[in-house]
Enzyme design. Structure first.
Site, mmCIF file in Angstrom:
data_model
loop_
_atom_site.group_PDB
_atom_site.id
_atom_site.type_symbol
_atom_site.label_atom_id
_atom_site.label_comp_id
_atom_site.label_asym_id
_atom_site.label_seq_id
_atom_site.Cartn_x
_atom_site.Cartn_y
_atom_site.Cartn_z
ATOM 1 N N GLU A 88 44.251 30.584 40.972
ATOM 2 C CA GLU A 88 43.615 31.901 41.158
ATOM 3 C C GLU A 88 43.047 32.290 39.802
ATOM 4 O O GLU A 88 43.790 32.706 38.909
ATOM 5 C CB GLU A 88 44.651 32.936 41.617
ATOM 6 C CG GLU A 88 45.235 32.675 42.990
ATOM 7 C CD GLU A 88 44.277 33.021 44.122
ATOM 8 O OE1 GLU A 88 43.117 33.381 43.856
ATOM 9 O OE2 GLU A 88 44.692 32.895 45.292
ATOM 10 N N CYS A 110 41.613 40.972 38.663
ATOM 11 C CA CYS A 110 40.780 39.805 38.944
ATOM 12 C C CYS A 110 39.621 40.171 39.857
ATOM 13 O O CYS A 110 38.475 39.868 39.568
ATOM 14 C CB CYS A 110 41.644 38.707 39.555
ATOM 15 S SG CYS A 110 42.706 39.282 40.879
HETATM 16 P P1 NAD Z 1 45.218 33.208 30.565
HETATM 17 O O1 NAD Z 1 44.592 32.036 31.240
HETATM 18 O O2 NAD Z 1 44.941 33.407 29.135
HETATM 19 O O3 NAD Z 1 46.810 33.158 30.709
HETATM 20 C C1 NAD Z 1 47.457 33.035 31.957
HETATM 21 C C2 NAD Z 1 48.796 32.345 31.760
HETATM 22 O O4 NAD Z 1 48.568 30.995 31.386
HETATM 23 C C3 NAD Z 1 49.666 32.951 30.666
HETATM 24 O O5 NAD Z 1 51.002 32.944 31.089
HETATM 25 C C4 NAD Z 1 49.460 32.000 29.512
HETATM 26 O O6 NAD Z 1 50.522 31.977 28.574
HETATM 27 C C5 NAD Z 1 49.368 30.681 30.242
HETATM 28 N N1 NAD Z 1 48.720 29.603 29.501
HETATM 29 C C6 NAD Z 1 47.861 29.689 28.456
HETATM 30 N N2 NAD Z 1 47.495 28.451 28.069
HETATM 31 C C7 NAD Z 1 48.129 27.570 28.881
HETATM 32 C C8 NAD Z 1 48.135 26.152 28.999
HETATM 33 N N3 NAD Z 1 47.422 25.375 28.185
HETATM 34 N N4 NAD Z 1 48.890 25.602 29.973
HETATM 35 C C9 NAD Z 1 49.598 26.364 30.829
HETATM 36 N N5 NAD Z 1 49.640 27.704 30.757
HETATM 37 C C10 NAD Z 1 48.902 28.311 29.799
HETATM 38 O O7 NAD Z 1 44.781 34.464 31.444
HETATM 39 P P2 NAD Z 1 45.136 36.018 31.175
HETATM 40 O O8 NAD Z 1 44.287 36.480 30.028
HETATM 41 O O9 NAD Z 1 46.597 36.210 31.133
HETATM 42 O O10 NAD Z 1 44.620 36.695 32.530
HETATM 43 C C11 NAD Z 1 43.338 37.175 32.706
HETATM 44 C C12 NAD Z 1 42.519 36.263 33.596
HETATM 45 O O11 NAD Z 1 43.212 36.025 34.815
HETATM 46 C C13 NAD Z 1 41.201 36.866 33.998
HETATM 47 O O12 NAD Z 1 40.188 35.891 33.925
HETATM 48 C C14 NAD Z 1 41.413 37.280 35.442
HETATM 49 O O13 NAD Z 1 40.241 37.378 36.211
HETATM 50 C C15 NAD Z 1 42.322 36.212 35.915
HETATM 51 N N6 NAD Z 1 43.087 36.635 37.088
HETATM 52 C C16 NAD Z 1 42.814 36.054 38.298
HETATM 53 C C17 NAD Z 1 43.492 36.474 39.438
HETATM 54 C C18 NAD Z 1 43.201 35.875 40.789
HETATM 55 O O14 NAD Z 1 43.959 36.122 41.723
HETATM 56 N N7 NAD Z 1 42.152 35.083 40.941
HETATM 57 C C19 NAD Z 1 44.456 37.480 39.339
HETATM 58 C C20 NAD Z 1 44.705 38.052 38.092
HETATM 59 C C21 NAD Z 1 44.022 37.609 36.972
#
Ligand code: NAD
Length: 475
Positions: free
Chosen positions: A245, A279
């Site tokens: 997602e 999101c």
């Molecule tokens: P992010 O990708 O920076 O982080 C998400 C998670 O991934 C965190 O827990 C982070 O520590 C972890 N992470 C970071 N690098 C990683 C790696 N290499 N391997 C595994 N895990 C890793 O995203 P964010 O800034 O926390 O969230 C914002 C984004 O999420 C926005 O783009 C938003 O649109 C999206 N989002 C999507 C949905 C949906 O349902 N489609 C819902 C909420 C947020």
């Protein structure tokens, strides 16, 4: 006052780490508490604990696991005030409005609904000679990796369907919102067998260890599209099934036949719920020239009427931006729009004082090619593009690499449906935006990810089909 050190839960035990990091209150900049930086060994131990207990958890009847979900819903209900306050302090969204109380109520609903759903055996084929049945079996250990915008709600979306269908879970919360998640996991563990639900806090590196760990069978990831690509790579190591997602840049198209006053609330909260850090928020607004000025005026009135501040204070309905990284990204996009000579109807400059406060900002006379339109701003800044030709508006709405949500606003149901059919997104709403429901599948297309959550389809996504094929002649 001493700073509280929060703990992970592994195999039912509270776990600390030698190293910790701080989690902040984005409304005040104060340290809220210390969070364990999990080591790779701790990640492996959590996966091993989940793996060890998974067969016994899967062997329970559906009714027994449904009972556990209902007990967890009760735990969330009993701790609603505590968890909502923690979410406000750590994530920033206010207690009031569509804020932290609303988030915990959502967690309760998204726990009760999977407890009420069935995945009956399906008959794929049957005649006089054979019968082929599709059974839905658990996948195994689910690695849940969550973002910071709706930390508990999204964790619930990952945890509850997985547990309902006989999987066990290791969750890694966002490093920006670990405390509320670790506390929710700790509380849920008071009614669960040890090892069924475990947490490992830490940075993206910890997420990397978890997603590539041998023993992980399924990854539920919610976050940015760029991290989503790394998850796909990680899954090449363990062959984990993946639900992604990811980010969105949702367009809303407003047709000339709307009543601007009637749609303004829906557009406002569709854009600014959780300060736009959602999101499936409206991130680009395309408004027909016939109603453009009136729609902007209505949104401007609402922006002026919504109190922003520390979300623990009464009456506040808009909080801070959650973290500095996101805040700086918003400032950068706003500065770029200023360079392009866009018009700022309201907002446009960071607020003085403690905390990550940025006002609701409406931007008109902006070129569709501007970065503020083309990139996901994930903040309280809405670009509004005027259009005269509907085909061009649809073309602009579709011309991005992501496709999570979209919406069309019109008083003509047939025309609205026709436009909805032409918009490229996992969900197209008509006269509403972002109004997700626990019975309705939700997921993105293009670089917004793949797989769906919620409803029966969401349950299927955390199971694997197992075919039982019977030769009737000999049975
Ligand atoms: P992010 O990708 O920076 O982080 C998400 C998670 O991934 C965190 O827990 C982070 O520590 C972890 N992470 C970071 N690098 C990683 C790696 N290499 N391997 C595994 N895990 C890793 O995203 P964010 O800034 O926390 O969230 C914002 C984004 O999420 C926005 O783009 C938003 O649109 C999206 N989002 C999507 C949905 C949906 O349902 N489609 C819902 C909420 C947020």
């Amino acid at each position: 006052m001493s700073v509280i050190i929060y703990t992970n839960t592994c195999n039912g035990q509270a776990i600390t780490s030698a190293a910790t990091f701080e989690s902040y209150n984005p409304a005040t900049g104060e340290v809220l508490g210390l969070v364990p930086s999990s080591t790779q060994e701790q990640v492996q131990a959590a996966v091993a604990a989940a793996k060890a207990v998974q067969p016994a958890w899967a062997a329970l009847s559906d009714e027994e696991r449904k009972g556990y979900l209902m007990q967890m819903a009760k735990v969330l209900e009993d701790n609603l005030d505590y968890l909502a306050k923690l979410v406000t302090q750590e994530q920033g969204k206010p207690l009031a409005g569509p804020g932290s109380v609303f988030e915990i109520q959502g967690c309760i609903g998204w726990t009760q609904v999977p407890a009420s759903l069935e995945l009956p055996v399906e008959i794929a084929f049957e005649d006089d000679t054979r019968r082929d049945e599709i059974h839905r079996t658990p996948i195994g250990v689910v690695a849940a990796i969550a973002p910071w915008n709706w930390p508990l709600l999204i964790a619930t979306w990952q945890i509850m369907p997985s547990l309902r269908t006989g999987n066990t879970v290791v969750i890694k919360p966002s490093e920006y919102t670990s405390i509320c998640t670790l506390e929710m996991v700790r509380l849920l563990n008071t009614v669960l067998p040890a090892g069924v639900l475990n947490s490992v806090s830490g940075s993206g590196e910890v997420g990397g260890w978890l997603s590539s760990a041998l023993g992980v069978d399924k990854i539920m990831f919610t976050g940015s599209s760029s991290t989503g690509a790394k998850i796909i790579q990680a899954s090449a190591k363990n062959y984990a099934r993946v639900t992604l997602e990811l980010g969105g840049n949702d367009a809303a198209i407003v047709l000339p036949d709307v009543d601007p006053a009637k749609i303004a609330q829906g557009l406002f909260w569709g854009s600014f719920i959780n300060m736009g850090q959602t999101c499936a928020c409206i991130k680009r607004l395309y408004v027909h020239e016939a109603v453009h000025d009136a729609v902007v005026e209505e949104l401007n009135k609402l922006a002026a009427a919504m109190p922003m501040g520390n979300g623990l204070e009464e009456g506040v309905v808009l909080g801070p931006v959650q973290n500095r990284m996101q805040f700086n990204k918003i400032v950068d996009l706003v500065e770029d729009a200023k360079q392009q000579a866009a018009n700022f109807v309201c907002g446009g400059a960071a607020m003085q004082g403690a905390g990550n406060f940025f006002p609701i900002t409406l931007v008109t006379q902006i070129d569709n090619a501007a970065r503020l339109v083309q990139e996901e701003q994930f903040g309280p800044v809405l670009p509004i593009v005027k259009f005269s030709n509907l085909d061009e508006a649809i073309q602009m709405a579709n011309a991005v690499e992501v496709g999570l949500g979209a919406s069309v606003w019109s008083s003509n149901p047939e025309q609205a449906r026709e436009v909805a059919n032409r918009m490229q997104a996992g969900t197209v709403w008509i006269n509403q935006h972002g109004t997700i429901h626990p019975m309705v599948p939700f997921g993105g297309i293009k670089q917004s990810g793949f797989g769906v959550e919620f409803g029966v389809d969401g349950l299927k996504a955390v199971t694997q089909p197992k075919i039982i094929s019977i030769n009737k002649a000999l049975a």
